[in-house]
Scaffold this active site. Structure first.
Site, mmCIF file in Angstrom:
data_model
loop_
_atom_site.group_PDB
_atom_site.id
_atom_site.type_symbol
_atom_site.label_atom_id
_atom_site.label_comp_id
_atom_site.label_asym_id
_atom_site.label_seq_id
_atom_site.Cartn_x
_atom_site.Cartn_y
_atom_site.Cartn_z
ATOM 1 N N CYS A 128 27.565 46.495 51.777
ATOM 2 C CA CYS A 128 26.643 45.357 51.775
ATOM 3 C C CYS A 128 25.226 45.803 51.405
ATOM 4 O O CYS A 128 24.592 46.594 52.118
ATOM 5 C CB CYS A 128 26.665 44.689 53.149
ATOM 6 S SG CYS A 128 25.316 43.538 53.450
ATOM 7 N N CYS A 131 22.566 44.987 54.014
ATOM 8 C CA CYS A 131 22.633 45.903 55.165
ATOM 9 C C CYS A 131 21.909 47.208 54.841
ATOM 10 O O CYS A 131 21.187 47.761 55.677
ATOM 11 C CB CYS A 131 24.085 46.196 55.535
ATOM 12 S SG CYS A 131 25.068 44.732 55.923
ATOM 13 N N CYS A 467 41.198 18.432 45.333
ATOM 14 C CA CYS A 467 41.315 19.859 45.011
ATOM 15 C C CYS A 467 42.022 20.060 43.668
ATOM 16 O O CYS A 467 43.184 19.675 43.494
ATOM 17 C CB CYS A 467 42.076 20.568 46.137
ATOM 18 S SG CYS A 467 42.693 22.201 45.717
ATOM 19 N N CYS A 470 45.258 22.068 43.820
ATOM 20 C CA CYS A 470 46.370 21.271 44.357
ATOM 21 C C CYS A 470 46.958 20.375 43.269
ATOM 22 O O CYS A 470 48.184 20.220 43.167
ATOM 23 C CB CYS A 470 45.895 20.410 45.523
ATOM 24 S SG CYS A 470 45.138 21.332 46.887
#
Length: 579
Positions: A128, A131, A467, A470
């Site tokens: 990260c 970080c 979606c 979908c």
């Protein structure tokens, strides 16, 4: 005797060989059947594609859906830094002296946060970038705060159990622990000065002495809410317990006095037994009196239960009070603005009897900012006001009041919930009038009947109408349902996850495909993680189905072979009529 023994041994040996041969033959037959079935499905798919059927390419699950857990998605937002923010390369950072930052694992975590009154803990990931940028600032803050607060870090990619326990969703996530309990998420500046200033404020003495009437009047005028203690002495065990409780609260101030005259200004009678404690608010309920043991824990529980309004209006500001409360159960009134004056006094009266057990919430159903979305999330429809209980935790169960909104009825709902006597309410579309299609339609109210039927293996797709993935998957899933419709032990089903719910049907994205094996419905379903093709889904079902099945292929028509003689007349053939 030896001959008889030899004969028996020979017979057993021959029997074993026959069993082995039969078993291998059956396995070979089974394998041959599966190969034949897969070849048939592959050929059918190939035919479809050669006729312009198109194909579906696997993509990531669609995460646009809103699950509204803790109403999180009522506003799109969130942190800057999430899993996956590592698709770039940066120059290596110079080494940082982290001598004052403790490294925690599951083995030393509990001891560390328990041994330090104030402990700041960072959950990070090595990849990260945010970080890495925080590292030197965090280390410098740790050095400056030595003796006041302890700073530590945890590699969340290595300590998955801790990351899961504290529901880490992005990096870095920084928590403040006070006396071993997680109290606050740090959301300030990611700099040394920002961290130091914030922590010094949290760790500074959080209880204030009041010794004059002028001080008392100033505090009463300025503070919207406060906790006030009338003690035997401003030093000693009573004051220490009050101070310890005050460190657990961020949003209100604690005061103490040993003067009866000053205590009277804060609604405490002079003859009352000390220590005495009150919580004062500039709200409809202005005063709450503490009557428990004068300990840190009991005081903190009293403050947590009484610091919020009797009923919280669901607004941007109110939402933080709801979700930051240590009380997870919510009792919610849904009503339109013109009916709130009629029902809110009823809800407030009930709330007085259940402090610390429920957070009481009012949702204005016709409020465009939040009310409509929250009502939709809970499946509350229509114009009539409704009351329901919501567990507010991972299972997210709801229990609706079926009756008139009276004090007695709402109290009974709350009491029955606490006694575990209620049946959950699930959001559900109407039951389908005809459910004999190739793919069964599941709604909240028929989930148990169809999906949890122990005599069936059930494949369930949870989808969203909006979606795109979908929509692309739908023709493939319909084809699978068509091929398998004749198999009585197997159900191919689908459920609209935006308008139906069930605790056994959890979806992190759309589409989500779950498999519920027959005879095993008390366990969690199996997540189907294969390519979304007819062949791969069929292979999955053959492997995981509790009840063996065989594909019923359509019969191939026999070729018609003519045996008529050339001079025979076809009955009814008008072309042979006489002239």
């Amino acid at each position: 005797m030896a001959s008889s023994s030899t004969s028996i041994s020979l017979l057993l040996f021959v029997s074993f060989i026959l069993l082995l041969v039969n078993s291998r033959a059956e396995n070979a037959s089974s394998g041959s059947d599966l190969d034949e079935e897969l070849a048939f499905l592959a050929a059918e798919e190939s035919k479809e594609q050669s006729h312009g059927g198109g194909s579906y390419h696997e993509e990531e699950h669609d995460h646009q859906h809103r699950d509204f857990e803790n109403y999180d998605d009522l506003e799109q937002g969130g942190g800057e830094f999430h899993h996956g923010d590592h698709g770039y390369e940066e120059e290596p950072l110079p080494p940082v002296d982290e001598k004052d930052v403790a490294v925690l694992t599951k083995d030393n975590f509990t001891e560390f946060v328990g041994n330090n009154s104030f402990a700041m803990v960072e959950f990070y990931a090595p990849w990260c970038g945010a970080c890495q940028a925080l590292t030197p600032e965090y280390a410098a803050a740790a050095t400056e705060l030595k003796g006041l607060a302890a700073l530590a870090k945890i590699d969340a990619t290595e300590e998955g159990d801790l990351a899961q326990k504290y529901e880490i969703q992005g990096f870095p996530t920084v928590f403040l622990f006070v006396d071993g309990e997680m109290r606050k998420t740090y959301e300030g500046e990611r700099t040394k000065d920002g961290i130091v200033t914030w922590l010094k404020k949290k760790a500074s003495p959080s209880i204030h002495n009041i010794t004059t009437k002028e001080e008392a009047e100033r505090v009463l005028s300025a503070e919207p809410k406060l906790v006030f203690g009338f003690l035997n002495s401003l030093v000693g065990s009573e004051s220490e317990e009050l101070a310890a409780a005050s460190r657990l609260e961020d949003d209100l101030s604690f005061y103490q006095t040993a003067s009866p005259d000053i205590a009277k200004l804060f609604e405490i009678e002079t003859q009352v037994k000390r220590p005495a404690l009150v919580l004062l608010k500039k709200e409809e309920e202005k005063l709450a009196r503490f009557d428990g043991n004068f300990t840190k824990t009991a005081i903190a529980e009293f403050v947590s239960a009484n610091k919020v309004p009797l009923v919280i209006n669901f607004t941007r500001e109110g939402a933080s009070l709801i979700f930051e409360s240590s009380v997870k159960n919510q009792l919610i009134l849904f009503a339109k603005a013109n009916e709130s004056e009629k029902h809110l006094p009823t809800l407030r009266e009930v709330a007085k009897s259940f402090k610390g057990k429920f957070v009481f919430v009012y949702v204005q159903m016709d409020n465009e900012d939040y009310g409509e979305a929250v009502s939709g999330f809970f499946g509350v429809t229509g114009a009539a006001p409704k009351v329901l209980v919501y567990t507010g935790n991972e299972d997210m169960r709801k229990f609706i009041l079926d009756g008139e909104l009276t004090v007695n009825n709402i109290k009974t709902l709350a009491e029955d919930f606490l006694a575990d006597k209620l049946k959950p309410f699930y959001k559900s579309d109407p039951l389908p009038e005809n459910n004999d299609g190739d793919v069964k339609v599941i709604v909240g109210n028929n989930f148990d009947e169809i999906v949890l039927d122990e005599s069936k293996d059930v494949l369930l797709e949870i989808y969203a109408p909006w979606c795109g993935h979908c929509q692309s998957f739908e023709p493939i899933y319909n084809k699978l349902g068509k091929y398998l419709k004749g198999i009585d032990s197997l159900v191919v089903a689908k459920m609209d996850g935006t308008s139906n719910e069930h605790p056994r049907a959890k979806a992190d994205g759309f589409p989500t495909i779950l498999f519920f094996p027959g005879g095993n419905k008390s366990f969690d379903p199996i997540a189907v993680d294969v390519d979304r093709t007819v062949v791969e889904l069929y292979k999955f079902l053959k492997k995981h189905a509790s009840i063996p099945f065989k594909l019923e292929k359509p019969a191939t028509p026999e070729p018609v072979i003519s045996t008529m003689k050339s001079d025979e007349k076809i009955e009814g053939d008008s072309s042979k009529d006489e002239l």
